[in-house]
Design a protein around this motif. Sequence first.
Motif, PDB file in Angstrom:
ATOM      1  N   TYR A  15       0.777  -1.224   0.000  1.00  8.72           N
ATOM      2  CA  TYR A  15       0.000   0.000   0.000  1.00  8.72           C
ATOM      3  C   TYR A  15       0.814   1.281   0.000  1.00  8.72           C
ATOM      4  O   TYR A  15       0.328   2.324   0.374  1.00  8.72           O
ATOM      5  N   ASP A  28      -1.458  -3.803  -4.534  1.00  8.76           N
ATOM      6  CA  ASP A  28      -2.265  -3.416  -3.378  1.00  8.76           C
ATOM      7  C   ASP A  28      -2.341  -4.583  -2.401  1.00  8.76           C
ATOM      8  O   ASP A  28      -1.811  -5.672  -2.674  1.00  8.76           O
ATOM      9  N   GLY A  29      -2.942  -4.300  -1.256  1.00  8.13           N
ATOM     10  CA  GLY A  29      -2.960  -5.302  -0.202  1.00  8.13           C
ATOM     11  C   GLY A  29      -3.560  -6.612  -0.656  1.00  8.13           C
ATOM     12  O   GLY A  29      -3.082  -7.690  -0.321  1.00  8.13           O
ATOM     13  N   ARG A  30      -4.611  -6.525  -1.491  1.00 10.23           N
ATOM     14  CA  ARG A  30      -5.299  -7.737  -1.879  1.00 10.23           C
ATOM     15  C   ARG A  30      -4.416  -8.620  -2.764  1.00 10.23           C
ATOM     16  O   ARG A  30      -4.346  -9.835  -2.577  1.00 10.23           O
ATOM     17  N   ARG A  47      -1.799 -10.370  -0.744  1.00 11.38           N
ATOM     18  CA  ARG A  47      -2.329 -11.529  -0.016  1.00 11.38           C
ATOM     19  C   ARG A  47      -2.473 -12.718  -0.960  1.00 11.38           C
ATOM     20  O   ARG A  47      -2.169 -13.848  -0.601  1.00 11.38           O
ATOM     21  N   PHE A  94     -11.778  -9.406   7.286  1.00  9.74           N
ATOM     22  CA  PHE A  94     -11.243  -8.169   6.708  1.00  9.74           C
ATOM     23  C   PHE A  94      -9.954  -8.414   5.915  1.00  9.74           C
ATOM     24  O   PHE A  94      -8.985  -8.957   6.439  1.00  9.74           O
ATOM     25  N   GLY A  95      -9.960  -7.981   4.669  1.00  6.78           N
ATOM     26  CA  GLY A  95      -8.789  -8.195   3.808  1.00  6.78           C
ATOM     27  C   GLY A  95      -8.930  -9.466   2.994  1.00  6.78           C
ATOM     28  O   GLY A  95      -8.445  -9.565   1.885  1.00  6.78           O
ATOM     29  N   ALA A 140      -8.496   0.430   5.281  1.00 11.24           N
ATOM     30  CA  ALA A 140      -8.938   0.042   3.946  1.00 11.24           C
ATOM     31  C   ALA A 140      -7.736  -0.074   3.009  1.00 11.24           C
ATOM     32  O   ALA A 140      -7.632  -1.014   2.222  1.00 11.24           O
ATOM     33  N   ARG A 141      -6.814   0.852   3.149  1.00 13.89           N
ATOM     34  CA  ARG A 141      -5.611   0.836   2.316  1.00 13.89           C
ATOM     35  C   ARG A 141      -4.800  -0.418   2.608  1.00 13.89           C
ATOM     36  O   ARG A 141      -4.291  -1.086   1.714  1.00 13.89           O
ATOM     37  N   TYR A 142      -4.698  -0.744   3.890  1.00  8.52           N
ATOM     38  CA  TYR A 142      -3.962  -1.952   4.294  1.00  8.52           C
ATOM     39  C   TYR A 142      -4.594  -3.199   3.672  1.00  8.52           C
ATOM     40  O   TYR A 142      -3.896  -4.104   3.223  1.00  8.52           O
ATOM     41  N   ALA A 143      -5.944  -3.215   3.631  1.00  9.27           N
ATOM     42  CA  ALA A 143      -6.626  -4.404   3.128  1.00  9.27           C
ATOM     43  C   ALA A 143      -6.665  -4.451   1.606  1.00  9.27           C
ATOM     44  O   ALA A 143      -7.108  -5.440   1.036  1.00  9.27           O
ATOM     45  N   GLY A 144      -6.213  -3.389   0.941  1.00  5.70           N
ATOM     46  CA  GLY A 144      -6.246  -3.382  -0.514  1.00  5.70           C
ATOM     47  C   GLY A 144      -7.590  -2.956  -1.074  1.00  5.70           C
ATOM     48  O   GLY A 144      -7.981  -3.361  -2.159  1.00  5.70           O
TER      49      GLY A 144
END
Lengths: 514, 371
Positions: free
Chosen positions: A313, A335-337, A340, A368-369, B239-243
């Motif tokens: 991020y 991005d974070g997704r 992961r 979450f995530g 939210a940014r952390y989770a993408g």
Amino acid sequence: MTMTAPANAPAIELKGISKAFGPVQANKDISIRVMPGTIHGIIGENGAGKSTLMSILYGFYKADAGEILISGQKTEIPDSQAAIAAGIGMVFQHFKLVENFTVLENIILGAEDGGLLKPSLSKARKTLLQLEQEYDLKVDPDAVIEEIGVGMQQRVEILKALYRQANILILDEPTGVLTPSEADQLFRILGRLKDEGKTIILITHKLREIMDITDTVSVMRRGEMTATVKTSETSPEQLAELMVGRKVLLRVDKVPATPGDVVLDVKDLRVVDDQKVERLRGIDLQVRAGEILGIAGVAGNGQSELLEVLGGYADGTGTITLNGQPIELTGAQSDGRSRRARGIAHVPEDRQREGLIMDFTAWENTAFGYHRDAAYQSGMLSNNAAIKAETQAKMDRFDVRPPHPHLAAKNFSGGNQQKIVLAREIERNPDLLLIGQPTRGVDIGAIEFIHQQIVALRDQGKAILLVSVELEEILSLADRVAVMFDGRIMGERMPGQTDEKELGLLMAGVSGDA
Amino acid sequence: MDVMPKWAEVILVPLISLLLAAILSALVILAIGEDPVAAVKLMVSGALGSTYGWGYTLYYATNFMFTGLAVAVAFHAGLFNIGGEGQAMLGGLGVALVCLFIPWPHWTIAVLAAIIGSALFGALWAAIPAYLQAKRGSHIVITTIMFNFIAAAVLNYMLVNILRPAGSMDPATARFPEAVHLPSLHDLLAPFGIAFSKAAPANVSLVVAMIACVLVWLLIWRTPLGLEIRSYGKSQRAARYAGIGSVRITMIAMLISGALAGMMAINNVMGEAERLVLNAVEGAGFIGIAVALMGRSHPVGVFLAAILFGFLYQGGAELALWTSIPRELIVVIQALVILFTGALDNMVRMPLERIFLALRRTSKSKSTPAE
């Protein structure tokens, strides 16, 4: 003037102090006596009530019951003005300085003598010079606060208190932002102040500091004072037990690592922030399967940016590969997704603002995530029943208390919040775990558990990148230590072959190897 | 732990707020020399005492449901969409174009097309401020309110210069063809043997609004997208952390919000006026903010708050008709309700929390007499 205080009266004495915030009893019948010219430590876990007690002493809160005696005289402290008048000075964990004022201006702020600044400033300059000589506290009176280091800013806070003729100095977690050598300097200053007859109360959660410089120590647990002992007659193990209420393992129990293939390979990683400041200036590092790489350093030297760019991020330049496959550093695939999806799990440094959403329930936070995972969907809708069931199982395995998936994250203690994040990230079976400040704000009992989980993940052959500002934590957990300073890696050491002194030098930017 | 039980939070707080607003309103009515009890009686009988009254109350409530939901969805994403007024105006334009220029065989198909048309126009009108917020950081409160004025000007131009039938002096479109007239509650309830006022404007749009409530509830609490919207609204860093992309969520939330506001037009334009007039929205976009605040951005809350405001609108109109209480005072009463339920929330909440704490402590000290 016959009413002088008795010669052996304590500098400060608290009798039966109690304070409740709603249903929470923050302080319960607390009594301590601190003799003049001593350093008294107050130790306890987060939420044990240390800060509340000090806030009562400094007039921020009013105690529900109990009394305060200063040099044997009963004293009312309704506000901080009264505390200053009673000779109490406070150095907060987060400094209360005006960033763009000079040292001198900060020192007189709130203690000006009249409508014009000039006389106050020149008087302060004289006093400052005296204090400097008396206590060996050197600062440049004309330096602007934002341009001097953290250690120096802390001295300004101490000088502020002394300028207001404080006899009792309270320091709240003073070493949190300091390098080991800066902390040593602070302790020397405190020793000097003590020799000059000042009384010092040191609030900390670090056992080592208590053992190093205090004369007596009080232990707080759940709002109560569980013990007050002479430091020379106790041990870190005993203090830890008093803090937690049971025996704790201070050392991490682990076998030597058996590193495998390189999982994460970072080359010349650079990050520029919004203000065009280069936060990472060419980072090279590798993490292998089955090892923990610890990143040590004083907060703010680029560790957060490193985690952010690895976690997807923040944008960066350079090359990063995971198991030999390149990872995008900018654009839609960064991005974070997508991280992961590649097998990178991330326990962020700031769990309350990044890792969790405090108003969400534990089960929402568990998804979450990963909330778009097929297992969490049924048709177009979320399969909330499945998420709740999984959350319940995770809470049981990670001993989250209370084990209620419907409770909002904000209603759990710091340690239990961290367990919720950890359970979410670890149980995804990631190839690489990024973990920042795993035990910040976490109670000792939970620290032990969290450390065990990290080591267990390592023993399963996962790669772990650990960032922590607690040197002790890095030294006991990591298999290899890299020290960051000013966006660069200053050097790498093996924990068994280095000590805090050497690492401290690296943390201060003194390079060991060229 | 939360201090108050959930039922107190959701029911007791708004109810007490409402009561305080009512008391203050009564004092104001007393002060101008009128009888507050008679006024309340008149409001209740006028708004709820007949199917005619109910018909108006529900008609207004339908408007407020759409605009309230619009504000609520944006709220969940942490966005304050105060452009409901303009989005509803453009929605009206969408409905008018759909109804006037396409020959529909039956209202059932026409209403579906009108829903799409109004939602599309409302969403497009919200899309520009959303894009400016997401990409350029222009504050959405400023841009949406400016877009209200632009919408009014656009509508004015369209009605005066393009859509006005030749020879007409009125800045309004021609009447919509008979085939697209929506059935009123009278028409809908007659087959079930329920007699409902023929003159009241409440129509099938009420059903659409209720379906919208259910769909919004599903979206916000039962889909991954809803979780993303709420996450973004609660903590942008998390939210940014989770993408969860900020541009994506800002755009999606505002498009949905604008579409809901636009859909109000099927009620007031297609269902009631059956043509597009200049001031069709009549401030319903702004009432939507109060409705969302009072309803705590929850569709059930929005539904109930919309009916309350529908009651205030219709009851107020009756007051103005039958008493010497001036129309402006009705606005004062509505403002008091907004003030107490929206802005002064903590004034009720804090003392109430203290009472609950005290109750809990006494019950606890009974069980542990050691205290």
